[in-house]
Design an enzyme around this catalytic site. Structure first.
Site: not given
Ligand code: DX5
Length: 230
Positions: A43, A183
């Site tokens: 990310d 995601d």
């Molecule tokens: C948000 C990020 C999150 C991350 C995953 O900008 O992209 O979505 O990847 O986070 P979780 O799985 O903890 O929601």
């Protein structure tokens, strides 16, 4: 073909390393590979497109030699075209751009393709599928954000499921070979809804790192739950 369009596509478990201990990011990626993940998502946040700041291509390059699974860079970056080649050189085979972050999205996706990477396009929760109508021919996957981007550990936005289903139908109607990724807030309680809607690439951060039974258990549980929806 499953009773839901697109359910014959292979499910992939894609960890986000956002919740990992950044002081031991290489070790975390080795543990993820050993736990059986299919690829790793980084990310990338610039503090402008999203209210958070993470890391750049040099960090991804440092991790690359330690694992063999494919890397994808999720560029939550305002006008990121200038960074694409850096992330490809760092070892990413897929670069995901946000429809909302690129004034000239069609051109920016061509920058990804010209760099020799697979192109993905991401949609924030408020952005409709129509925003990517004229770039679907350029991408190998569509990322439907199921949280507002910027942070891990947020709650899954279930109202994104009709959007996932609409994009899955659009892709099938056009005969395109495109994966759909979700995601944000993906964990055992939400993964089946996303899979039933038509997603087959399942990104999870806290849903994996937070499993007290360990990463291997978390990966297997998510995969089994997704497969149970076929
Ligand atoms: C948000 C990020 C999150 C991350 C995953 O900008 O992209 O979505 O990847 O986070 P979780 O799985 O903890 O929601």
């Amino acid at each position: 073909m499953g009773e839901r369009p697109g359910t014959d596509r292979r499910f992939e478990i894609v960890p986000s390393v956002l919740p990992a201990d950044f002081a031991k990011l290489g070790e975390a990626c080795v543990a993820l590979e050993e736990a059986g993940v299919d690829r790793i998502q980084f990310d990338i946040m610039d503090g402008r497109f999203v209210p958070n700041l993470t890391f750049g291509p040099d960090v991804v390059a440092a991790v690359r030699p330690h694992v063999s699974v494919p890397f994808e860079a999720h560029l939550m970056v305002h006008e990121p075209a200038w960074l694409v080649e850096r992330f490809v050189e760092a070892g990413c085979t897929t670069i995901i751009l946000h429809a909302e972050a690129n004034l000239h999205l069609h051109r920016a996706l061509h920058v990804v393709l010209d760099a020799g990477a697979n192109a993905g396009v991401a949609l924030n929760p408020a952005t409709p599928p129509e925003a990517i109508d004229f770039v679907l021919d350029l991408v190998s996957h569509v990322l439907v954000m199921t949280v507002n981007p910027g942070f891990g550990g947020q709650s899954y936005i279930a109202t994104m499921e009709p959007k996932v289903a609409a994009i899955r139908r659009l892709v099938l109607d056009r005969g395109l070979d495109i994966d759909i990724e979700v995601d944000g807030g993906i964990h055992p309680g939400t993964v089946q809804g996303a899979a039933r809607a038509g997603a087959n690439l399942l990104v999870a951060g806290s849903g994996l790192f937070g499993d007290v039974a360990g990463l291997a258990h978390a990966v297997t549980e998510l995969r089994d739950l997704a497969e149970s929806t076929r």
